[in-house]
Design an enzyme around this catalytic site. Sequence first.
Site, mmCIF file in Angstrom:
data_model
loop_
_atom_site.group_PDB
_atom_site.id
_atom_site.type_symbol
_atom_site.label_atom_id
_atom_site.label_comp_id
_atom_site.label_asym_id
_atom_site.label_seq_id
_atom_site.Cartn_x
_atom_site.Cartn_y
_atom_site.Cartn_z
ATOM 1 N N SER A 240 61.265 50.391 146.490
ATOM 2 C CA SER A 240 62.585 50.103 145.938
ATOM 3 C C SER A 240 62.749 50.800 144.580
ATOM 4 O O SER A 240 62.673 52.036 144.505
ATOM 5 C CB SER A 240 62.787 48.590 145.849
ATOM 6 O OG SER A 240 64.134 48.269 145.658
ATOM 7 N N HIS B 35 65.222 44.845 153.687
ATOM 8 C CA HIS B 35 64.579 45.225 152.429
ATOM 9 C C HIS B 35 63.448 44.239 152.128
ATOM 10 O O HIS B 35 63.589 43.039 152.349
ATOM 11 C CB HIS B 35 65.618 45.189 151.310
ATOM 12 C CG HIS B 35 65.181 45.862 150.058
ATOM 13 N ND1 HIS B 35 65.264 47.228 149.882
ATOM 14 C CD2 HIS B 35 64.660 45.366 148.915
ATOM 15 C CE1 HIS B 35 64.826 47.545 148.678
ATOM 16 N NE2 HIS B 35 64.439 46.425 148.067
ATOM 17 N N ASP C 166 69.586 47.051 155.240
ATOM 18 C CA ASP C 166 69.271 47.251 153.830
ATOM 19 C C ASP C 166 70.339 48.156 153.216
ATOM 20 O O ASP C 166 70.593 49.246 153.729
ATOM 21 C CB ASP C 166 67.887 47.901 153.708
ATOM 22 C CG ASP C 166 67.415 48.087 152.268
ATOM 23 O OD1 ASP C 166 68.198 47.836 151.331
ATOM 24 O OD2 ASP C 166 66.263 48.505 152.086
#
Length: 358
Positions: free
Chosen positions: A206, A330, A300
């Site tokens: 991320s 995610h 996501d």
Amino acid sequence: MLATSVALAATLTACAPGRGMGMKPSAPPPSAMAPMGMTARPDADMQAVLDAQSALGAKPIETLTVEQARAQPSPADAVNRVKMIMGMSTAPDAGVTTVDLTYPTGGTTQPIRVYKPAGAMGANLPVVVYYHGGGWVIANLDVYDATPRSMAKNLNAIVVSVEYRKGPENRFPAFYEDANNAWKWVQENAASWGGDPKNIAIAGESAGGNLALNVAIAARDGGWTQPKAILAVYPIADANPQLPSKVENMASLPLRTPTLGWFGQYALRSPADQNDPRYNLVAADLRGLAPVTIVNAQIDPLRSDGETLMTALRRAGVPVERRVWDGSVHEFFSMADVVSDAREAQAWSFGRLRMALR
């Protein structure tokens, strides 16, 4: 993505991502019964983790203060709840040892955790530097313990997990400064842990995936040792708020499009920082980087970031492979103990790192 992301209409759009894997037979298909603002349903094992996090009291991050968001149950807590329900141990894998240290940066120090396969002897183990996620605002080394631990075991490598300053206390670009300083510090110290500082890769999830690519760019430009491979797991890479997955995933959990705006509000100094190529990686000079592996989840808002990043890397002549796991959300990557997609994603991406670190 700041207010522009938050203001997106929750219009559902059909989008077929550039998948490296097809829909699994057991995966529920996209359904008109999916929650408003989400175009697909999670697989059963993925849904079990989401249900566990909800049962623990977790709320959408953008509805919380920074302090509340940092304190609320994390996806890692949800995984442990599922493991307890299944009668599995929640103890850390004893096949990996850890040592907590600090590195100097920004006039102070930040924590760093060194993972090493238990029983590993001698020198010249491969090294991977890992940056955790959390939107540059929340999370820490403990929340993101599972990925570097699994990586150390499966690669028989030393993995160094890096903490860095976060907003709002330390806004952009403080975390980039820390990420670069950690990379150089690992280079200087890896040999003392039995690692080979020349046989090194970089990885992140991320916000950490964004950091990993930025460190590789800084190493290229600064004449530092460059990584042999880059692993970016659902990286933040494209400031465009109209990308398909950001329109589709207004209601996906644990990350949804409004949450991206919340992160930007606290991590960045102003909306103008979204145009900086460190944040908006698709506009950066990506030439000459090591091969890149991109992992994305179907459900996501950052899925399309991975796609546009892949296109930008190929345009720059960088070897890149990307896969999207259908039915996953995610944060799935660290859930290999209870989510089958995570096991597949780790096996594939760690295999690519292993080839580079021979």
